[in-house]
Design a protein around this motif. Sequence first.
Motif, PDB file in Angstrom:
ATOM      1  N   VAL A  35       0.781  -1.176   0.039  1.00  0.00           N
ATOM      2  CA  VAL A  35       0.085  -0.116   0.023  1.00  0.00           C
ATOM      3  C   VAL A  35       0.864   1.377   0.002  1.00  0.00           C
ATOM      4  CG1 VAL A  35      -1.769   1.169   1.088  1.00  0.00           C
ATOM      5  CG2 VAL A  35      -1.531  -1.216   1.202  1.00  0.00           C
ATOM      6  N   VAL A  36       0.633   2.150  -0.884  1.00  0.00           N
ATOM      7  CA  VAL A  36       1.340   3.347  -0.916  1.00  0.00           C
ATOM      8  C   VAL A  36       0.417   4.646  -0.739  1.00  0.00           C
ATOM      9  CG1 VAL A  36       3.233   2.752  -2.499  1.00  0.00           C
ATOM     10  CG2 VAL A  36       1.239   3.331  -3.345  1.00  0.00           C
ATOM     11  N   SER A  37       1.013   5.704  -0.273  1.00  0.00           N
ATOM     12  CA  SER A  37       0.065   6.844   0.211  1.00  0.00           C
ATOM     13  C   SER A  37      -0.190   7.925  -1.037  1.00  0.00           C
ATOM     14  CB  SER A  37       0.698   7.588   1.217  1.00  0.00           C
ATOM     15  OG  SER A  37       1.808   8.090   0.916  1.00  0.00           O
ATOM     16  N   GLY A  38       0.564   7.780  -2.120  1.00  0.00           N
ATOM     17  CA  GLY A  38       0.424   8.450  -3.091  1.00  0.00           C
ATOM     18  C   GLY A  38      -0.122   7.880  -4.297  1.00  0.00           C
ATOM     19  N   ARG A  39       0.493   8.287  -5.797  1.00  0.00           N
ATOM     20  CA  ARG A  39       0.053   7.762  -6.739  1.00  0.00           C
ATOM     21  C   ARG A  39       0.795   6.521  -7.138  1.00  0.00           C
ATOM     22  NH1 ARG A  39       3.590   8.607 -10.870  1.00  0.00           N
ATOM     23  NH2 ARG A  39       5.523  10.115 -10.567  1.00  0.00           N
ATOM     24  N   ALA A  40       0.458   5.643  -8.109  1.00  0.00           N
ATOM     25  CA  ALA A  40       0.996   4.523  -8.451  1.00  0.00           C
ATOM     26  C   ALA A  40       1.903   4.620  -9.815  1.00  0.00           C
ATOM     27  CB  ALA A  40      -0.076   3.296  -8.739  1.00  0.00           C
ATOM     28  N   GLY A  41       3.145   5.108  -9.585  1.00  0.00           N
ATOM     29  CA  GLY A  41       3.968   5.668 -10.624  1.00  0.00           C
ATOM     30  C   GLY A  41       4.429   4.389 -11.168  1.00  0.00           C
ATOM     31  N   PHE A  42       5.107   4.413 -12.283  1.00  0.00           N
ATOM     32  CA  PHE A  42       5.854   3.465 -12.828  1.00  0.00           C
ATOM     33  C   PHE A  42       6.973   2.830 -12.079  1.00  0.00           C
ATOM     34  CE2 PHE A  42       9.387   1.470 -15.219  1.00  0.00           C
ATOM     35  CZ  PHE A  42       8.653   0.595 -16.271  1.00  0.00           C
ATOM     36  N   GLY A  95       7.647  -9.378  -5.956  1.00  0.00           N
ATOM     37  CA  GLY A  95       6.758 -10.434  -6.078  1.00  0.00           C
ATOM     38  C   GLY A  95       5.497 -10.236  -5.393  1.00  0.00           C
ATOM     39  N   VAL A  96       5.346  -8.890  -4.931  1.00  0.00           N
ATOM     40  CA  VAL A  96       3.954  -8.848  -4.125  1.00  0.00           C
ATOM     41  C   VAL A  96       2.902  -8.985  -5.135  1.00  0.00           C
ATOM     42  CG1 VAL A  96       5.038  -7.099  -2.797  1.00  0.00           C
ATOM     43  CG2 VAL A  96       3.809  -6.461  -4.573  1.00  0.00           C
ATOM     44  N   GLY A  97       1.604  -9.645  -4.407  1.00  0.00           N
ATOM     45  CA  GLY A  97       0.415  -9.675  -4.997  1.00  0.00           C
ATOM     46  C   GLY A  97      -0.298  -8.607  -5.629  1.00  0.00           C
ATOM     47  N   ALA A  98      -0.476  -7.482  -4.969  1.00  0.00           N
ATOM     48  CA  ALA A  98      -1.100  -6.396  -5.185  1.00  0.00           C
ATOM     49  C   ALA A  98      -0.501  -5.124  -4.872  1.00  0.00           C
ATOM     50  CB  ALA A  98      -2.658  -6.444  -4.622  1.00  0.00           C
ATOM     51  N   LEU A  99      -0.920  -4.107  -5.610  1.00  0.00           N
ATOM     52  CA  LEU A  99      -0.254  -2.718  -5.126  1.00  0.00           C
ATOM     53  C   LEU A  99      -1.594  -1.878  -4.953  1.00  0.00           C
ATOM     54  CD1 LEU A  99       1.996  -0.522  -4.730  1.00  0.00           C
ATOM     55  CD2 LEU A  99       1.880  -0.115  -7.331  1.00  0.00           C
ATOM     56  N   VAL A 100      -1.760  -1.241  -3.927  1.00  0.00           N
ATOM     57  CA  VAL A 100      -2.905  -0.406  -3.758  1.00  0.00           C
ATOM     58  C   VAL A 100      -2.341   1.135  -3.498  1.00  0.00           C
ATOM     59  CG1 VAL A 100      -4.737   0.000  -2.104  1.00  0.00           C
ATOM     60  CG2 VAL A 100      -4.280  -2.095  -2.582  1.00  0.00           C
ATOM     61  N   ALA A 101      -2.858   1.788  -4.359  1.00  0.00           N
ATOM     62  CA  ALA A 101      -2.663   3.294  -4.176  1.00  0.00           C
ATOM     63  C   ALA A 101      -3.606   4.353  -3.752  1.00  0.00           C
ATOM     64  CB  ALA A 101      -1.701   3.746  -5.481  1.00  0.00           C
ATOM     65  N   VAL A 102      -3.458   5.141  -3.165  1.00  0.00           N
ATOM     66  CA  VAL A 102      -4.398   6.395  -2.525  1.00  0.00           C
ATOM     67  C   VAL A 102      -4.487   7.219  -3.826  1.00  0.00           C
ATOM     68  CG1 VAL A 102      -4.721   8.282  -1.439  1.00  0.00           C
ATOM     69  CG2 VAL A 102      -3.855   6.325  -0.336  1.00  0.00           C
ATOM     70  N   GLY A 103      -3.582   7.357  -4.920  1.00  0.00           N
ATOM     71  CA  GLY A 103      -3.755   8.363  -6.227  1.00  0.00           C
ATOM     72  C   GLY A 103      -3.900   7.420  -7.365  1.00  0.00           C
ATOM     73  N   ALA A 104      -3.596   8.209  -8.435  1.00  0.00           N
ATOM     74  CA  ALA A 104      -4.120   7.342  -9.939  1.00  0.00           C
ATOM     75  C   ALA A 104      -2.559   6.867 -10.221  1.00  0.00           C
ATOM     76  CB  ALA A 104      -4.336   8.714 -10.774  1.00  0.00           C
ATOM     77  N   PRO A 105      -2.744   5.648 -11.132  1.00  0.00           N
ATOM     78  CA  PRO A 105      -1.592   5.277 -11.891  1.00  0.00           C
ATOM     79  C   PRO A 105      -1.476   5.966 -13.038  1.00  0.00           C
ATOM     80  CG  PRO A 105      -3.625   4.206 -12.527  1.00  0.00           C
ATOM     81  CD  PRO A 105      -4.057   5.160 -11.402  1.00  0.00           C
ATOM     82  N   THR A 106      -0.416   5.615 -13.747  1.00  0.00           N
ATOM     83  CA  THR A 106       0.036   6.028 -15.215  1.00  0.00           C
ATOM     84  C   THR A 106      -0.267   4.984 -16.124  1.00  0.00           C
ATOM     85  OG1 THR A 106       2.319   5.468 -15.176  1.00  0.00           O
ATOM     86  CG2 THR A 106       1.705   7.713 -14.065  1.00  0.00           C
ATOM     87  N   GLY A 107      -0.272   5.418 -17.479  1.00  0.00           N
ATOM     88  CA  GLY A 107      -0.481   4.475 -18.411  1.00  0.00           C
ATOM     89  C   GLY A 107       0.607   3.510 -18.736  1.00  0.00           C
ATOM     90  N   LEU A 108       1.699   3.719 -18.073  1.00  0.00           N
ATOM     91  CA  LEU A 108       2.900   2.955 -18.300  1.00  0.00           C
ATOM     92  C   LEU A 108       2.963   2.088 -17.221  1.00  0.00           C
ATOM     93  CD1 LEU A 108       5.272   2.117 -20.062  1.00  0.00           C
ATOM     94  CD2 LEU A 108       6.536   3.922 -18.663  1.00  0.00           C
TER      95      LEU A 108
END
Length: 270
Positions: free
Chosen positions: A215-222, A232-245
Amino acid sequence: MRARRPGPTTRLRVEEHRGDDVRRHEDRVLTEEPLEIRLAWPGAPARRVWTTLRTPGHDFELAAGWVHHEGLGRPSGVAYCTDVELRAEQEFNVVTVTLDAVPPRVPRQLDALSAGSAACGVCGSDEVDEVLARRAAVPWSGPLPSPDLVRRLPGLMRPRQELFDRTGGAHAAGLFTADGSLLAVREDVGRHNAVDKVIGSRLLGGEPAAAAVLVVSGRAGFELVQKAVASGVGALVAVGAPTGLSVRLAGAGGLALYGWTKDERTVRYT
């Protein structure tokens, strides 16, 4: 005279303006100092491989996590550098990571400060393929959290964000099990450093780097997706938005990616 180890916050005097009212008082801001990471292995002297701006604290974890995420191996030792040419103020800002074997690739030495990992700035298929070549040998095969739990994970991490409470300037990263049990939380001025620290805490504790959820407190950057795939984690959970990449890399790496996560909403991208 021995240097003082820098703390995670810096105390100073401020002048606060609210309308026509002026109040002078003490405040705390997040400390930001460079950390130079050096790498050594049998038959090779330590060499500088990365310099990043970070919040002091958990420096060994940051260095161990960074080396792991760059696919250079699992550290066998981490220590502050004791070179005689270091100035006093550098004493706690230079860390040497030792490997038991020659790394699969020799990173080039870097002279400039960076605000991210070596993966920052990539944009094409070749770079995605390079990241995927460094992914965890065994992908996550355990359970993943339900969407209801995903929405609650940032709130479960929030009470452990002590530096954010004191300064308002820190990012956080936390590892959780699929049922929401908290494994570790770390904070830093850089979101990428926070991830390095939390994964490094597992490595230096003799635990697997992988867990069900990061879990990260900001966006899901590359760069954050890259580190999640490498660990090898199963899921990434972000408070903010991801990018296309980052969505593209998560899909290629088999990572479940969530963004815009709040108590009432989350969006799954893979």
